[in-house]
Design a protein around this motif. Structure first.
Motif, PDB file in Angstrom:
ATOM      1  N   LEU A   1       0.846  -1.194   0.000  1.00 12.27           N
ATOM      2  CA  LEU A   1       0.000   0.000   0.000  1.00 12.27           C
ATOM      3  C   LEU A   1       0.879   1.240   0.000  1.00 12.27           C
ATOM      4  O   LEU A   1       1.880   1.312   0.722  1.00 12.27           O
ATOM      5  CB  LEU A   1      -0.904   0.018   1.236  1.00 12.27           C
ATOM      6  CG  LEU A   1      -2.080  -0.956   1.253  1.00 12.27           C
ATOM      7  CD1 LEU A   1      -2.690  -1.023   2.638  1.00 12.27           C
ATOM      8  CD2 LEU A   1      -3.134  -0.572   0.219  1.00 12.27           C
ATOM      9  N   TYR A   2       0.485   2.228  -0.827  1.00 15.78           N
ATOM     10  CA  TYR A   2       1.195   3.510  -0.828  1.00 15.78           C
ATOM     11  C   TYR A   2       0.264   4.585  -1.350  1.00 15.78           C
ATOM     12  O   TYR A   2      -0.310   4.466  -2.429  1.00 15.78           O
ATOM     13  CB  TYR A   2       2.450   3.450  -1.695  1.00 15.78           C
ATOM     14  CG  TYR A   2       3.307   4.694  -1.589  1.00 15.78           C
ATOM     15  CD1 TYR A   2       3.894   5.043  -0.374  1.00 15.78           C
ATOM     16  CD2 TYR A   2       3.529   5.508  -2.692  1.00 15.78           C
ATOM     17  CE1 TYR A   2       4.679   6.179  -0.259  1.00 15.78           C
ATOM     18  CE2 TYR A   2       4.317   6.642  -2.587  1.00 15.78           C
ATOM     19  CZ  TYR A   2       4.893   6.981  -1.375  1.00 15.78           C
ATOM     20  OH  TYR A   2       5.671   8.108  -1.264  1.00 15.78           O
ATOM     21  N   LYS A   3       0.089   5.631  -0.551  1.00 21.04           N
ATOM     22  CA  LYS A   3      -0.822   6.731  -0.881  1.00 21.04           C
ATOM     23  C   LYS A   3      -2.194   6.161  -1.223  1.00 21.04           C
ATOM     24  O   LYS A   3      -2.793   5.483  -0.406  1.00 21.04           O
ATOM     25  CB  LYS A   3      -0.206   7.622  -1.951  1.00 21.04           C
ATOM     26  CG  LYS A   3       1.075   8.293  -1.427  1.00 21.04           C
ATOM     27  CD  LYS A   3       1.514   9.461  -2.241  1.00 21.04           C
ATOM     28  CE  LYS A   3       2.699  10.155  -1.539  1.00 21.04           C
ATOM     29  NZ  LYS A   3       3.205  11.303  -2.299  1.00 21.04           N
ATOM     30  N   ASP A   4      -2.721   6.400  -2.428  1.00 18.74           N
ATOM     31  CA  ASP A   4      -4.043   5.867  -2.740  1.00 18.74           C
ATOM     32  C   ASP A   4      -3.965   4.623  -3.613  1.00 18.74           C
ATOM     33  O   ASP A   4      -4.926   4.260  -4.282  1.00 18.74           O
ATOM     34  CB  ASP A   4      -4.911   6.933  -3.422  1.00 18.74           C
ATOM     35  CG  ASP A   4      -4.342   7.382  -4.764  1.00 18.74           C
ATOM     36  OD1 ASP A   4      -3.188   7.020  -5.092  1.00 18.74           O
ATOM     37  OD2 ASP A   4      -5.059   8.105  -5.493  1.00 18.74           O
ATOM     38  N   LEU A   5      -2.809   3.925  -3.559  1.00 15.85           N
ATOM     39  CA  LEU A   5      -2.581   2.773  -4.418  1.00 15.85           C
ATOM     40  C   LEU A   5      -2.429   1.495  -3.605  1.00 15.85           C
ATOM     41  O   LEU A   5      -1.910   1.503  -2.485  1.00 15.85           O
ATOM     42  CB  LEU A   5      -1.308   2.962  -5.250  1.00 15.85           C
ATOM     43  CG  LEU A   5      -1.243   4.182  -6.158  1.00 15.85           C
ATOM     44  CD1 LEU A   5       0.132   4.271  -6.812  1.00 15.85           C
ATOM     45  CD2 LEU A   5      -2.341   4.118  -7.226  1.00 15.85           C
ATOM     46  N   VAL A   6      -2.867   0.389  -4.197  1.00 22.06           N
ATOM     47  CA  VAL A   6      -2.504  -0.943  -3.734  1.00 22.06           C
ATOM     48  C   VAL A   6      -1.825  -1.626  -4.921  1.00 22.06           C
ATOM     49  O   VAL A   6      -2.367  -1.658  -6.029  1.00 22.06           O
ATOM     50  CB  VAL A   6      -3.724  -1.730  -3.215  1.00 22.06           C
ATOM     51  CG1 VAL A   6      -4.832  -1.858  -4.255  1.00 22.06           C
ATOM     52  CG2 VAL A   6      -3.291  -3.098  -2.694  1.00 22.06           C
ATOM     53  N   ILE A   7      -0.614  -2.140  -4.685  1.00 18.94           N
ATOM     54  CA  ILE A   7       0.270  -2.579  -5.765  1.00 18.94           C
ATOM     55  C   ILE A   7       0.600  -4.051  -5.560  1.00 18.94           C
ATOM     56  O   ILE A   7       0.971  -4.464  -4.462  1.00 18.94           O
ATOM     57  CB  ILE A   7       1.572  -1.747  -5.774  1.00 18.94           C
ATOM     58  CG1 ILE A   7       1.246  -0.245  -5.832  1.00 18.94           C
ATOM     59  CG2 ILE A   7       2.452  -2.137  -6.959  1.00 18.94           C
ATOM     60  CD1 ILE A   7       2.441   0.665  -5.605  1.00 18.94           C
ATOM     61  N   PHE A   8       0.474  -4.839  -6.629  1.00 22.51           N
ATOM     62  CA  PHE A   8       0.838  -6.254  -6.527  1.00 22.51           C
ATOM     63  C   PHE A   8       1.328  -6.763  -7.871  1.00 22.51           C
ATOM     64  O   PHE A   8       1.194  -6.114  -8.904  1.00 22.51           O
ATOM     65  CB  PHE A   8      -0.325  -7.088  -5.999  1.00 22.51           C
ATOM     66  CG  PHE A   8      -1.380  -7.476  -7.014  1.00 22.51           C
ATOM     67  CD1 PHE A   8      -1.636  -8.807  -7.285  1.00 22.51           C
ATOM     68  CD2 PHE A   8      -2.140  -6.517  -7.672  1.00 22.51           C
ATOM     69  CE1 PHE A   8      -2.618  -9.188  -8.190  1.00 22.51           C
ATOM     70  CE2 PHE A   8      -3.127  -6.870  -8.582  1.00 22.51           C
ATOM     71  CZ  PHE A   8      -3.367  -8.229  -8.837  1.00 22.51           C
ATOM     72  N   GLY A   9       1.969  -7.950  -7.837  1.00 20.43           N
ATOM     73  CA  GLY A   9       2.512  -8.552  -9.046  1.00 20.43           C
ATOM     74  C   GLY A   9       1.654  -9.695  -9.528  1.00 20.43           C
ATOM     75  O   GLY A   9       0.839 -10.262  -8.778  1.00 20.43           O
ATOM     76  N   THR A  10       1.837 -10.082 -10.785  1.00 21.78           N
ATOM     77  CA  THR A  10       1.019 -11.111 -11.407  1.00 21.78           C
ATOM     78  C   THR A  10       1.896 -12.222 -11.978  1.00 21.78           C
ATOM     79  O   THR A  10       3.097 -12.049 -12.203  1.00 21.78           O
ATOM     80  CB  THR A  10       0.137 -10.527 -12.520  1.00 21.78           C
ATOM     81  OG1 THR A  10       0.971  -9.981 -13.550  1.00 21.78           O
ATOM     82  CG2 THR A  10      -0.772  -9.426 -11.975  1.00 21.78           C
ATOM     83  N   LEU A  11       1.261 -13.365 -12.242  1.00 17.57           N
ATOM     84  CA  LEU A  11       2.001 -14.545 -12.678  1.00 17.57           C
ATOM     85  C   LEU A  11       2.640 -14.398 -14.048  1.00 17.57           C
ATOM     86  O   LEU A  11       3.542 -15.163 -14.394  1.00 17.57           O
ATOM     87  CB  LEU A  11       1.069 -15.767 -12.673  1.00 17.57           C
ATOM     88  CG  LEU A  11       0.731 -16.321 -11.290  1.00 17.57           C
ATOM     89  CD1 LEU A  11      -0.436 -17.294 -11.383  1.00 17.57           C
ATOM     90  CD2 LEU A  11       1.931 -16.995 -10.662  1.00 17.57           C
ATOM     91  N   ASP A  12       2.199 -13.439 -14.828  1.00 21.65           N
ATOM     92  CA  ASP A  12       2.835 -13.190 -16.117  1.00 21.65           C
ATOM     93  C   ASP A  12       3.908 -12.114 -15.998  1.00 21.65           C
ATOM     94  O   ASP A  12       4.239 -11.446 -16.990  1.00 21.65           O
ATOM     95  CB  ASP A  12       1.808 -12.823 -17.186  1.00 21.65           C
ATOM     96  CG  ASP A  12       0.965 -11.614 -16.817  1.00 21.65           C
ATOM     97  OD1 ASP A  12       0.924 -11.256 -15.620  1.00 21.65           O
ATOM     98  OD2 ASP A  12       0.334 -11.027 -17.711  1.00 21.65           O
ATOM     99  N   ALA A  13       4.489 -11.987 -14.807  1.00 23.31           N
ATOM    100  CA  ALA A  13       5.636 -11.106 -14.556  1.00 23.31           C
ATOM    101  C   ALA A  13       5.320  -9.651 -14.858  1.00 23.31           C
ATOM    102  O   ALA A  13       6.097  -8.945 -15.502  1.00 23.31           O
ATOM    103  CB  ALA A  13       6.868 -11.564 -15.351  1.00 23.31           C
ATOM    104  N   ARG A  14       4.182  -9.191 -14.361  1.00 26.06           N
ATOM    105  CA  ARG A  14       3.820  -7.787 -14.429  1.00 26.06           C
ATOM    106  C   ARG A  14       3.595  -7.250 -13.019  1.00 26.06           C
ATOM    107  O   ARG A  14       3.361  -8.007 -12.082  1.00 26.06           O
ATOM    108  CB  ARG A  14       2.550  -7.574 -15.264  1.00 26.06           C
ATOM    109  CG  ARG A  14       2.738  -7.834 -16.750  1.00 26.06           C
ATOM    110  CD  ARG A  14       1.478  -7.527 -17.536  1.00 26.06           C
ATOM    111  NE  ARG A  14       1.683  -7.710 -18.952  1.00 26.06           N
ATOM    112  CZ  ARG A  14       2.159  -6.773 -19.787  1.00 26.06           C
ATOM    113  NH1 ARG A  14       2.457  -5.565 -19.319  1.00 26.06           N
ATOM    114  NH2 ARG A  14       2.307  -7.015 -21.056  1.00 26.06           N
TER     115      ARG A  14
END
Length: 587
Positions: A134-147
């Motif tokens: 979590l950062y500011k108004d974002l939730v950030i995560f990675g995906t199985l296709d390397a994104r």
């Protein structure tokens, strides 16, 4: 500046609302703020310790379910997430690269994001995801296709996304990202496909790359879009062109030591597994160490430059990945230390200032590949317990089969240990198992498995495989041990209330006495637990959450062990428990 992306590549169901933003101070102080969890590890030092003591040894028996949330659908595999909690909302990831926002008062879904994964993804060890940032108004995560994907945390709409690497070459991503000084820091997965491990740092608000640091010597780093420095020295510890497909995946993510302003990442096994192909003459002079694979690496967060490294398994040939989390802590005399429990079976204590070796002890029994560690922490090899060279075999196809302990799934795998400020001890989820392993010829082909080895995992003991161990880091002594029939594959959490929480593949969520290991409370969740527990304070009450859903590497790679646990049911249920105020002081 890349333009904002609408959520047209995923299914998003949103009932979002405007809320507070996660600040740098929130992140820096996450380990001490009791009504939130905004980082993986409940603080970037990864201690997984809560200062809450509303729930304690006397009243944990009164812990009751508050609500449960089903991930739904048919995607019930390997739920390894750690929940995040902020401003009335819980954020979890699910298998197959899904994200959920949940109302923590009611357990109702606020929104859901499903990444649309392409055909041909190549995750080695199930379709898991271990959480978000979590950062500011974002939730950030990675995906199985390397994104990597940044969503608006209130609506689930896509704000930005970027490619970590080419999934067609075997890259993937399963770890929780980390926020440091406004940067979102990620590693990569895919060590079984001859990829090159790297650490990347992006502007967390825009997704723009700031720096990249490959962790295999010979590869060039970047800073602000330009080449910076080479990692290591070309061909110092790798023969020929082997470094070009050298592995070293940074697949578990990292920690941040604010005391020294250092990002600490683990680099995994070198590629291929067949160590004879990477050997530089068996001189044991460091020339065949294959740096910086199977190492812990200290990195400058501003530039991506390597400050120090500590290699746990030089000339690695058993898949003893060096990615296990590094926990920053102060010992009982106030010295700044780092601790890590390696797949190779040794528990290490390092100096936080420079990563120098302080102490190393076995934390599992029957280590066969090494007879111990020297004064610098370098293993003392048992040469006859290195898988044989196929080139020396009569048919040139299969090297000598040896039995190695621990197995390639490790004395400890990804599942995070916890440190207690209450006792000064570490609580390490471990497994007692070994393997028959042999080497085979192999050549690199993009997107194909690059092992050069075969194996079969076997239990070392009839009465248990899993073992939760309380370890004194100042002496290396075992304080207590809980044995479990099936392998342990879930995370651990400690609290100021004197509790240690973890779960088992048999579905039990358990609270232990941190001093004695006595089981004080348990709850059957209905599926195997391979997730990570968290706790927080809400309306003056203490809550605890764990996700339940059997999967991960054991059912896929476990050999005889996989057959032992093939009766376990898959699932996808988030359980949340509370200690009611009226029962907090009850006998």
């Amino acid at each position: 500046m890349r333009s904002l992306l609408l959520a047209t590549t995923a299914a998003v169901f949103s009932f979002g609302y405007a809320s507070a933003e996660v600040t740098d101070d929130d992140i820096a102080n996450d380990s001490t703020i009791t009504n939130q969890i905004v980082t993986n590890g409940m603080g970037r030092a990864l201690q997984r310790y809560s200062p809450l003591d509303i729930l304690n040894k006397d009243n944990v028996k009164n812990l009751v379910p508050a609500w449960a949330f089903s991930l739904g659908g048919e995607k019930q595999r390997g739920q390894e997430t750690q929940p995040l909690v902020y401003d009335g909302v819980m954020y979890i990831t699910g298998s197959y690269s899904r994200m959920y926002a949940i109302d923590i008062e009611t357990g109702e879904e606020l929104w859901q994001y499903d990444a649309r994964l392409p055909e041909g993804i190549l995750p080695c060890c199930d379709v898991v995801n271990r959480g978000a940032a979590l950062y500011k108004d974002l939730v950030i995560f990675g995906t199985l296709d390397a994104r990597i994907v940044a969503l608006n945390k209130d609506t689930g709409d896509v704000v930005w996304r970027d490619k970590i690497e080419d999934y067609k070459a075997g890259y993937s991503y399963t770890a929780a990202p980390m926020i440091v000084n406004g940067l979102v820091v990620t590693g990569n997965s895919g060590g079984e496909f001859g990829i090159v491990g790297a650490v990347q740092a992006r502007d967390a608000e825009t997704g723009e790359m700031v720096w990249e640091r490959p962790v295999i010597e010979g590869h060039m780093g970047t800073l602000n879009g330009e080449e910076s420095t080479m990692t290591g020295t070309l061909n110092a510890t790798w023969p020929g062109d082997m470094w070009k497909t050298g592995g070293g995946a940074t697949w578990l993510g990292g920690s941040y030591d604010a005391r020294t302003d250092t990002i600490i990442m683990g680099a995994g096994n070198p590629a291929p597994w067949n160590s004879w192909l990477r050997d530089a003459g068996q001189k044991n002079d460091g020339s065949g160490d294959n740096l910086y694979a199977a190492s812990r690496i200290g990195i400058d967060p501003a530039t991506g430059e390597i400050k120090w490294h500590f290699q746990t398994t030089p000339r690695e040939g058993w898949d003893y990945d060096g990615v296990n989390e590094v926990v920053a802590y102060d010992n009982r005399t106030g010295e700044q230390r780092l601790a890590t429990a390696d797949r190779n079976g040794y528990f290490y204590v390092l100096d936080a200032a420079d990563g120098d070796f302080v102490r190393g002890v076995p934390f599992v029994k029957n280590i066969s590949w090494s007879s111990g560690l020297d004064e610098n922490g370098r293993p003392i090899w048992v040469e006859e317990n290195r898988p044989g060279d196929p080139a020396a075999a009569a048919d040139g196809q299969k090297g000598e089969v040896i039995f190695a302990s621990p197995s390639f799934l490790g004395g400890k795998n990804w599942m995070p240990m916890a440190f207690s400020q209450n006792t000064g001890n570490f609580y390490v989820p471990s497994n007692e198992w070994g393997m028959d392993i042999w080497n085979e010829p192999i050549t690199y082909k993009k997107g194909a498995a690059y092992l050069g080895a075969g194996f079969t995992i076997k239990p070392n003991y009839e009465d248990h495989i899993g073992s939760l161990k309380a370890i004194d880091p100042d002496t290396g002594e075992l304080v207590w041990e809980f044995k479990n029939d099936a392998p342990l594959w879930g995370g651990v959490m400690t609290t100021a209330g004197g509790l240690v929480f973890t779960g088992t593949p048999e579905g039990k969520f358990i609270a232990f006495d941190d001093a004695t290991g006595e089981i004080l409370w348990s709850f059957q969740t209905g599926s195997g637990i391979v997730g990570q527990p968290v706790t927080w304070e809400q309306n003056g009450e203490q809550y605890v959450s764990i996700i339940s859903g059997w999967g991960g590497a054991v059912p896929l790679w476990g050999g005889e062990v996989a057959k032992k646990v093939n009766y376990l049911n898959q699932g996808g249920m988030l359980w949340t428990f509370r200690l009611p105020k009226q029962l907090a002081s009850a006998d």
